[in-house]
Write a protein that holds these residues in place. Sequence first.
Motif, PDB file in Angstrom:
ATOM      1  N   VAL A   1       0.862  -1.193   0.000  1.00 40.33           N
ATOM      2  CA  VAL A   1       0.000   0.000   0.000  1.00 40.33           C
ATOM      3  C   VAL A   1       0.893   1.236   0.000  1.00 40.33           C
ATOM      4  N   PHE A   2       0.689   2.085  -1.003  1.00 34.88           N
ATOM      5  CA  PHE A   2       1.418   3.346  -1.100  1.00 34.88           C
ATOM      6  C   PHE A   2       0.436   4.480  -0.814  1.00 34.88           C
ATOM      7  N   VAL A   3       0.872   5.442  -0.017  1.00 35.73           N
ATOM      8  CA  VAL A   3      -0.005   6.569   0.281  1.00 35.73           C
ATOM      9  C   VAL A   3       0.491   7.804  -0.464  1.00 35.73           C
ATOM     10  N   VAL A   4      -0.462   8.482  -1.085  1.00 38.45           N
ATOM     11  CA  VAL A   4      -0.155   9.610  -1.948  1.00 38.45           C
ATOM     12  C   VAL A   4      -0.153  10.897  -1.137  1.00 38.45           C
ATOM     13  N   ILE A   5       1.035  11.544  -1.052  1.00 36.54           N
ATOM     14  CA  ILE A   5       1.127  12.872  -0.421  1.00 36.54           C
ATOM     15  C   ILE A   5       1.799  13.742  -1.480  1.00 36.54           C
ATOM     16  N   ASN A   6       1.062  14.010  -2.559  1.00 29.11           N
ATOM     17  CA  ASN A   6       1.747  14.598  -3.716  1.00 29.11           C
ATOM     18  C   ASN A   6       1.279  15.997  -4.090  1.00 29.11           C
ATOM     19  N   THR A   7       0.777  16.762  -3.081  1.00 28.36           N
ATOM     20  CA  THR A   7       0.526  18.177  -3.364  1.00 28.36           C
ATOM     21  C   THR A   7       1.770  18.967  -2.968  1.00 28.36           C
ATOM     22  N   ILE A   8       1.805  20.239  -3.383  1.00 21.40           N
ATOM     23  CA  ILE A   8       2.846  21.122  -2.841  1.00 21.40           C
ATOM     24  C   ILE A   8       2.357  21.626  -1.481  1.00 21.40           C
ATOM     25  N   LEU A   9       3.296  21.867  -0.601  1.00 23.69           N
ATOM     26  CA  LEU A   9       2.942  22.218   0.781  1.00 23.69           C
ATOM     27  C   LEU A   9       3.280  23.677   1.057  1.00 23.69           C
ATOM     28  N   TYR A  10       2.484  24.309   1.909  1.00 25.14           N
ATOM     29  CA  TYR A  10       2.791  25.663   2.369  1.00 25.14           C
ATOM     30  C   TYR A  10       3.458  25.559   3.744  1.00 25.14           C
ATOM     31  N   ASP A  11       4.147  26.638   4.122  1.00 29.39           N
ATOM     32  CA  ASP A  11       4.911  26.600   5.379  1.00 29.39           C
ATOM     33  C   ASP A  11       4.062  26.175   6.579  1.00 29.39           C
ATOM     34  N   ASN A  12       2.815  26.671   6.619  1.00 27.44           N
ATOM     35  CA  ASN A  12       1.982  26.367   7.795  1.00 27.44           C
ATOM     36  C   ASN A  12       1.451  24.929   7.787  1.00 27.44           C
ATOM     37  N   GLU A  13       1.786  24.145   6.740  1.00 27.56           N
ATOM     38  CA  GLU A  13       1.301  22.752   6.671  1.00 27.56           C
ATOM     39  C   GLU A  13       2.403  21.736   6.950  1.00 27.56           C
ATOM     40  N   LEU A  14       3.637  22.211   7.004  1.00 26.52           N
ATOM     41  CA  LEU A  14       4.767  21.275   7.064  1.00 26.52           C
ATOM     42  C   LEU A  14       4.706  20.367   8.290  1.00 26.52           C
ATOM     43  N   GLU A  15       4.395  20.959   9.434  1.00 21.78           N
ATOM     44  CA  GLU A  15       4.395  20.158  10.664  1.00 21.78           C
ATOM     45  C   GLU A  15       3.238  19.157  10.674  1.00 21.78           C
ATOM     46  N   THR A  16       2.057  19.587  10.208  1.00 21.57           N
ATOM     47  CA  THR A  16       0.898  18.673  10.110  1.00 21.57           C
ATOM     48  C   THR A  16       1.252  17.494   9.219  1.00 21.57           C
ATOM     49  N   CYS A  17       1.910  17.793   8.113  1.00 19.59           N
ATOM     50  CA  CYS A  17       2.282  16.754   7.156  1.00 19.59           C
ATOM     51  C   CYS A  17       3.274  15.776   7.800  1.00 19.59           C
ATOM     52  N   ARG A  18       4.263  16.333   8.494  1.00 16.44           N
ATOM     53  CA  ARG A  18       5.276  15.477   9.137  1.00 16.44           C
ATOM     54  C   ARG A  18       4.627  14.528  10.158  1.00 16.44           C
ATOM     55  N   GLN A  19       3.711  15.071  10.945  1.00 19.67           N
ATOM     56  CA  GLN A  19       3.049  14.229  11.952  1.00 19.67           C
ATOM     57  C   GLN A  19       2.211  13.139  11.290  1.00 19.67           C
ATOM     58  N   MET A  20       1.581  13.486  10.176  1.00 22.39           N
ATOM     59  CA  MET A  20       0.772  12.497   9.456  1.00 22.39           C
ATOM     60  C   MET A  20       1.661  11.365   8.921  1.00 22.39           C
ATOM     61  N   ILE A  21       2.847  11.726   8.454  1.00 26.42           N
ATOM     62  CA  ILE A  21       3.764  10.700   7.922  1.00 26.42           C
ATOM     63  C   ILE A  21       4.155   9.706   9.031  1.00 26.42           C
ATOM     64  N   TRP A  22       4.382  10.220  10.252  1.00 29.24           N
ATOM     65  CA  TRP A  22       4.697   9.308  11.359  1.00 29.24           C
ATOM     66  C   TRP A  22       3.539   8.353  11.629  1.00 29.24           C
ATOM     67  N   LYS A  23       2.304   8.860  11.547  1.00 26.32           N
ATOM     68  CA  LYS A  23       1.134   7.985  11.757  1.00 26.32           C
ATOM     69  C   LYS A  23       1.078   6.905  10.667  1.00 26.32           C
ATOM     70  N   LEU A  24       1.383   7.301   9.430  1.00 28.62           N
ATOM     71  CA  LEU A  24       1.345   6.342   8.318  1.00 28.62           C
ATOM     72  C   LEU A  24       2.440   5.288   8.482  1.00 28.62           C
ATOM     73  N   TYR A  25       3.566   5.719   9.018  1.00 32.30           N
ATOM     74  CA  TYR A  25       4.654   4.766   9.289  1.00 32.30           C
ATOM     75  C   TYR A  25       4.204   3.759  10.352  1.00 32.30           C
ATOM     76  N   ASP A  26       3.525   4.262  11.376  1.00 36.78           N
ATOM     77  CA  ASP A  26       3.087   3.392  12.481  1.00 36.78           C
ATOM     78  C   ASP A  26       2.091   2.321  12.025  1.00 36.78           C
TER      79      ASP A  26
END
Length: 622
Positions: free
Chosen positions: A62-87
């Motif tokens: 299963v591959f998860v698509v995170i393929n939009t461009i990110l704005y500065d205020n989204e970087l941390e939300t995105c990082r936390q989501m990636i950790w959840k996906l890893y878990d």
Amino acid sequence: MKKKIEILAPAKDLIHGMAAINSGADAVYIGAPQFGARSNATNSIEDVAALVKYAHLFHAQVFVVINTILYDNELETCRQMIWKLYDIKVDALIVQDMAIMEMDLPPIVLHASTQANNRDADKIKFLKDAGMKRVVLARELNLDQIKTISAASDVELEFFVTGALCVSFSGNCYMSVANGERSANRGSCAQNCRLPYNLIDGHGETLIKNSHLLSIKDFDVSEQIPNLIEAGVCSFKIEGRLKDIVYVKNNVSYLRQKLDAFLEQNESYAKASSGKCTFTFDSALNKSFNRGYTDYFVNGRDQSIGSWESPKSKGQYIGKLLKTIGNAYQIENGELLNNGDGLCYINESNEADGIYVNKVENGLAYPNVLKELKEGTFIYRNNDAAFIKIVEREDSAVRKISTSLLLTENENGFELIATDEDGYVSTVNLVHAKEQTKNNESIADNIKTQLAKTGFTPYVAEDINVMFSENWFLPISKINEMRRTVFEQLSEIRMAGYKVEEHQMVKTSHPYPEAKLDFMYNVSNKLARKFYERHGVTEIEKAFELQWEPGKSRVMTTKYCIKYELKKCPIHQKDIMGEKLKEPLVLKQGELEYKLKFNCKPCEMEIWEKDAEFEIEEDHFH
């Protein structure tokens, strides 16, 4: 080791993902709660976790698509989501924004989305050296270009095989954002390319009226699978995270059967996941959503690729209209039609029009509304009611892992051993008194019949052996209980044996092939900027979304060419082109107006906003 070849299917949600696996997908790609390039195909972490569990049982990924461009205020939300996906043990992330390469990430595998514009061998090698395990290639490439890329680096290559085409280079379309602030790079493309336009020449004359001049056919390179594998592709991707379940099951099963036929003949390649599929329907690409098919540029630019009459699905060609009799149509090959079918034809204004078939009787199709059609009109079926009904059933595609079962005896009773196609073994012991059967007759056949009843499990018992020293008796309830337990255990053993590949990102600083990046590199946050600067880039323009001034921008770059479609290409069609067109050519749709610029050297067309100023390239080709 044999090279694994994969079919990668889209999943709008958990249900579509499971259907794709059941139809034979080796991997599935799905959107997370945020940051996927289809903003209306998002999924909760819980649903993605359930899909991961189901897929891993079949050793599918299963591959998860995170393929939009990110704005500065989204970087941390995105990082936390990636950790959840890893878990939850996701196998990889498909990413566009280089900010992700800069984040403090878990050891999760990254793939470069086609949105990252993967068409140059040197840039793809750069991504591999920066830590990308796989690159999703641009759809515009031909076989020779893919071979060159494959020779330049040993990164895994993924290529689209069926589905809709973006007319623009992926990641380089700003038409939607320029017309109303819906950014395609942020997951909410407004599909301006599927609108009807007028084409006006440099004299102000209308050459073509109300035609879908930027709408192109759908992609199908399934016949090219052997050539693409030879060129270096290991994953064949089906487009369509917004498509329905019939589309997913039909496309996956069609490709599964195609690829299996290839793998049977070629021993140096292997299937990428476990299990075998059976289908109750005959898959065919023209039976689900399609705008007609093209192989695009895989074999170079030859036939027309536009789908100008309509951006909607044309479906399967049935035949010509022979005549209208009373309130019914007599259509060539009309015996193929069913009650409830949707038909499509191109009307006198050159637009797609539809007919709903109430009933089919004696070869005649009775529509709910009788429309006046010219004899000889081509009739297509874009809604095959009977086919949809079969495919939508859950049991229309079933996937089973093959096992062999051995029932034997031991000191305290009996032992059932299940061994699956991947070599996993599950053993169940039953403490039970040994009594001979009545009349000392063997009940081995009865036992085998019970053991073969694998029912709703993901297993099939291909080979069943009973090895007893005497004709022992065993109650049916006990045989069934052992069978149930041995398979439940086998699922746990398979899940425990599945290893998610890990890759820890290490920051690199090898030079990026370009020193200056314009807006088409979509740099929209400080981390992406930092990434490129560390790799030697000196000038970085902001992403279009952050600096857009209406009126004068280039909003699209494409390999598709309207001059070529009109047979007016000064390179490929100079013998037949006749008088050349007066430029600039303009596309007009209500208030919307665009100018076309033709770059014949790289064989590309650009679309600019109406107030843009540019030099028209003179033909040096005559």
